[in-house]
Enzyme design. Structure first.
Site, PDB file in Angstrom:
ATOM      1  N   GLU A  26       0.876  -1.202   0.000  1.00 57.91           N
ATOM      2  CA  GLU A  26       0.000   0.000   0.000  1.00 57.91           C
ATOM      3  C   GLU A  26       0.897   1.231   0.000  1.00 57.91           C
ATOM      4  O   GLU A  26       0.720   2.160   0.792  1.00 57.91           O
ATOM      5  CB  GLU A  26      -0.922  -0.021   1.226  1.00 57.91           C
ATOM      6  CG  GLU A  26      -1.678  -1.337   1.387  1.00 57.91           C
ATOM      7  CD  GLU A  26      -2.573  -1.412   2.628  1.00 57.91           C
ATOM      8  OE1 GLU A  26      -2.286  -0.685   3.591  1.00 57.91           O
ATOM      9  OE2 GLU A  26      -3.538  -2.180   2.622  1.00 57.91           O
ATOM     10  N   CYS A  46     -10.325   0.761   8.465  1.00 59.03           N
ATOM     11  CA  CYS A  46      -9.657   2.016   8.811  1.00 59.03           C
ATOM     12  C   CYS A  46     -10.237   3.209   8.059  1.00 59.03           C
ATOM     13  O   CYS A  46     -10.303   4.308   8.599  1.00 59.03           O
ATOM     14  CB  CYS A  46      -8.161   1.919   8.543  1.00 59.03           C
ATOM     15  SG  CYS A  46      -7.742   1.403   6.870  1.00 59.03           S
TER      16      CYS A  46
END
Lengths: 647, 647
Positions: free
Chosen positions: A320, A415
């Site tokens: 990521e 998240c």
């Protein structure tokens, strides 16, 4: 360093953001409350509240969730705190109070408060800072505590957080006998600066500074930590030694070099953002010019080489993470919602350090595009990953497996939704910055603010229909005449701004870092009018961004556009927008909660039936319709594309 | 079905292929011999000969290498067999004879011959057809045996192969008590048809048919095989249950459906090619019209939806596999050399089934482009993966980790170099096809062939400088006048061919599937002249190939071109070739072993320094130089690009 502190206590009356703030209050907060309590059907259970109940001895069962599940509760509390400012809600506030009380009961006697370790690995605290997000979760708890205290004046959560921080401070630090660790996922650093701000207690700032300065020093803490971990029995983590840190080394956690020596943005994009925010905050609090310079270097690297036109960052799914400069694929990228939220926060912090339009431009780019694209217009579904191109090949491409073609209700790793919610709920905190003698207007979000200059109250009211219309009025109201400098941002996307004050035109030939400074004695009913013409711009990428060559992105004002299959048919790559086509705009109140839609006459390429042919393709005239990027995938599932081939 | 059998025994005198054949004889065969014997410094050891020595009891030690290491020896022997036709070499032949004798000594009494199982997993034969390549290796052994027998008349290897096949035939088949298995990697099927051809023994054809027809039938053999494997102790294979077949299911091995029901090319591209070749071969031998139709369907899917302009196939690294139609990324693809070699072989086999220019066009596309790109011009370094774009981002992209930016000396998985070598060494086998009354000239490769019509010898000699020049002369020499139909392929890339016979112009308005049929009584010194004008063509992709939109590939004759950094500077994506630019050609004998180079006046885009800008980019005039794709990376390492932006 002249720090421009944010101005708080603004009442938002904005066409655009009011809707979003209402959605957060009316939909997202209750929805996330249900998620945290596992009351949503057909979604991944969260178990986050239940984890705290078990830790408090009020329920039984096992820990469930990611190692950072606690942070979802903290982010919810933080969002609630912001939302209560302009959406007072007694029931919600007492829900929050109950959660806070639960957290207090779950907190260990020594102050420790992380349900993963309390329940799943008791006595293994602080043994895997690299992966297990303990300090990260503590950071979110602190942010929530500060926000809740600021809104409600209630100190219970602040006390819980301070008790926890006091424990952390006794465990980590440069002093003999303390662990020389720092978080594998940054977050607590910026939270400690906030805690210092609200309490004025120096040790919090020192601890933040310690975590920042220790990071990446040789020997790398995580190496020794791993060796020590081999002597004890611990649960395996997601980050196995076989493919440690996704092959990115400690650059994954920005721990490859001492922070001040980092000149390039590397590794996990969200981690990087939270670190850079903390660095900017620390520089602002301490006047550390070297740290400010590092922030500027990193800023340049991110925004001039590694940022999508939507304000998305993190172009590699592996880790990521950031890729190298100009490597910005539109279909296989990551562009996590959290990363863009982080970029917006960082931009806002850089504006504190130095009011400069380039920071505000990026803040605005992220706010109106790559952050809010993470949520649908109802606040019920979310993107984790925000592609700039959804093509028909996705289903058969492993390298695009992480790219969802439509928003999901909730995630196991949840998240992004609460992160976006807290950003929206506090969006007004980014509008103004104030020094002793200057009020900076960074953003044009309609509403009313109050502040003081030389002890005199000044109210400023923005009225406009931004971002759809560039006519902005700022009414300054000072009951007692007062001198200050009103610095208006002239957005980087705007070429021919016009400003009048009480009908009188001002010259714009002397902008300071993109701000027009109006220094005068302000009194009652002074009216500043700002005209920001918003022609549709055809943006082109730097020539090193090879994937965007020959293509343009449409932007009007701060809003980046895209084309969707539902308006333009399938195979959007075959659309051609002629350079000379006029780009028509129309505000459509019914469409997508009210947007300005762009239409243009263009073509669709009709190739010969052969896979390869020397025949010239035909151009079939077609009207091309573009909508704001953030609003894509709110009608039908289908292809989407930001970059359009130009002829 | 009228089968056009290949014409063998051709003497190649071709400007282009003679060089390649010499390189294979002079460089590749000796080089690969050293590789097989672990005599190359700084390369992955092969151990392939040593494995046979250990199996023969003539050396000690453990098995080393991939499970299909044996096939490297077989492919070397096959290449040697082809090469000895026109490069007689007593020393090499006796080397080969010695290897064959070694194979004989390594063969078990029951005929079994696979060193992996003999040495590493004795008594575990046939327990993992899904992964362990036993039947695949047997197939390559058979192909080598047939080739060696055909060239030298020596039957020793053929006997070894027949003995092994006899064992295999006793193990597999529809009869009660036999395993209902089939190979996880196809290859033996096509080899058995060859063995049938050279021996005339029906059981070999039946076994091939059995393997083909059993494939993909329910219940899938590999499922039961796996369950049985759980009852015994075996080595783990590369294909773990956790991510079985790369998530592609049994489509990975083309075993998801009975073969005749397969309408789309799926899974591992090399596996698919070898299956389709066998299907075409079986259809040719048995007149099976249904199987021929399946082949045609699959052909259309591969060549009209899944093939690169270079003749590369396999656009997904995951599983080295086909992706869905039109999904043809240029930088992250696989395009394994072996897959293009397989495509060339399949195309040739389809030409046997039915002479149709579309097969020959693809054969030629693969031969002159995506196959030979796998080897440098010295025959010393090889590509496993053949990208169409090498860009500056490769080093930081995990999804391009498999793409080498320069050729390697040897590979641990060394399938490609010997596969390419055997293709080059036998390239002449694809030139002609013959039915009872027709001689098809599929390819223009200069040289002399002899064949018979009605018992009368006919010699045809092609002279030309193809592929650099389209003036082709075919001199037909029949000592006794003889009637037959000479069918000349008019390549699909050629629009204005002219043909004369003994100076007299023929009409080309009646081509049969792309072939001009000249039916006449041929005698001595009949001369057919073929003029194939070769303007440089600007190829465009089908509009569904989104990654190539707005870009062109240059092709002249059968040769596809590319631009390289060494000629054009870095950032090749910034080049712009105007539609109206004239494309100049020049034959340069010194350059890259002699090539036609293309130059054109174009531009390089100079964007503003900003990452995104509405400023129109500048166009800096620049000469653009393109070279044949197959010859890229023979000078300096750097960027390369087949598709060029057109303006």
């Amino acid at each position: 360093m002249k720090i421009a502190s944010p101005v708080k206590g603004i009442v938002v009356e904005d066409l655009f953001w009011k809707k979003y703030k209402d959605i957060v209050a009316d939909e997202v907060i209750p929805y996330q409350w249900k998620a945290l309590n596992d009351e949503l059907p057909d979604t991944e259970p969260s178990h986050a509240i239940e984890n705290f109940r078990i830790a408090a001895g009020e329920s039984s069962g096992d820990y469930y969730g990611t190692v950072f599940q606690d942070s979802d509760v903290a982010k919810w509390l933080e969002t609630v705190a912001y939302s209560l400012r302009d959406h007072p809600n007694r029931e919600l506030e007492s829900q929050a109070d109950e959660v806070i009380a639960l957290l207090g009961r779950a907190q260990a006697a020594d102050g420790y408060l992380n349900t993963y370790y309390l329940l799943k690995e008791p006595n293994k605290q602080w043994t895997n800072l690299r992966d297990n997000h303990e300090l990260y979760c503590a950071g979110h708890l602190i942010e929530a505590a500060v926000a809740y205290y600021e809104t409600t004046g209630k100190a219970e959560l602040l006390n819980i957080a301070e008790k926890y921080v006091s424990l952390i401070d006794s465990v980590f630090g440069p002093e003999e006998g303390k662990l020389k660790g720092y978080p594998g996922h940054e977050e607590i650093e910026l939270a400690l600066v906030k805690l210092y701000e609200v309490t004025g207690k120096e040790p919090y700032l020192n601890l933040a500074r310690y975590f920042i300065d220790e990071r990446g020093r040789q020997p790398i803490y995580f190496i020794g930590e791993k060796e020590r971990r081999e002597q004890i029995q611990t649960e395996p983590s997601w980050n196995d030694d076989h493919h440690l840190n996704f092959g990115l080394g400690f650059a994954y956690q920005q721990a490859h070099l001492p922070v001040r020596e980092q000149m390039e943005a590397v590794g996990h994009a969200v981690r990087a953002m939270y670190l850079y925010i903390a660095m900017a905050d620390l520089a602002a609090k301490t006047g550390d010019a070297g740290l400010k310079q590092t922030c500027e270097k990193l800023w340049e690297d991110v925004t001039e080489r590694k940022m999508y036109v939507t304000g998305g960052i993190g172009s590699a799914v592996n880790g990521e993470a950031f890729s190298c400069g100009h490597d910005l694929p539109n279909d296989s990228m990551y562009c996590e919602t959290c990363a863009s939220v982080g970029l917006a926060f960082w931009a806002s912090r850089m504006l504190h350090l130095e009011p400069d339009c380039r920071y505000a431009d990026v803040l605005e780019r992220a706010l109106y595009n790559g952050t809010i694209s993470g949520m649908d217009l109802d606040g019920k579904r979310f993107f984790y990953v925000n592609p700039l191109e959804v093509n028909p090949f996705q289903a058969c491409r492993k390298d695009q497996e992480h790219v969802a073609a439509e928003r999901q209700k909730w995630f196991f790793c949840a998240c992004c939704p609460p992160n976006l919610a807290r950003m929206i709920a506090s969006v007004e905190d980014h509008i103004y910055g104030q020094t002793e003698d200057t009020l900076y207007a960074h953003l044009y979000i309609a509403g009313t603010m109050k502040t003081f200059f030389q002890g005199n109250e000044v109210e400023i009211r923005q009225t406009h229909r931004y971002p759809w219309d560039g006519s902005i009025e700022l009414r300054v109201d000072a009951a007692k005449a007062v001198d200050f400098d009103l610095a208006l941002r002239i957005p980087g996307w705007c070429n021919n701004a016009r400003v009048t004050i009480n009908g009188e035109t001002l010259k714009l030939d002397h902008l300071e870092k993109g701000y027009l400074h109006i220094r005068r004695t302000w009194s009652q009913d002074d009216t500043v009018s700002l005209e920001l013409p918003m022609p549709v711009e055809r943006l082109r990428s730097h020539s090193l961004v090879s994937m965007n060559q020959g293509q343009i992105a449409l932007q009007r004002g701060p809003v980046v556009y895209c084309v969707e299959e539902t308006d333009n048919g399938s195979n959007l790559a075959a659309l051609r927008l002629p350079q000379e086509s006029s780009l028509e705009i129309e505000y459509d109140e019914q469409l997508l909660n009210g947007i300005v839609k762009i239409t243009a006459q263009g073509y669709r390429i009709q190739s010969s039936a052969a896979l390869y042919s020397s025949d010239a393709p035909q151009r079939i005239p077609q009207s091309i319709t573009a909508i704001p990027y953030y609003a894509w995938c709110n009608r039908e599932k289908g292809e989407m594309r930001v970059w359009i081939h130009e002829i």
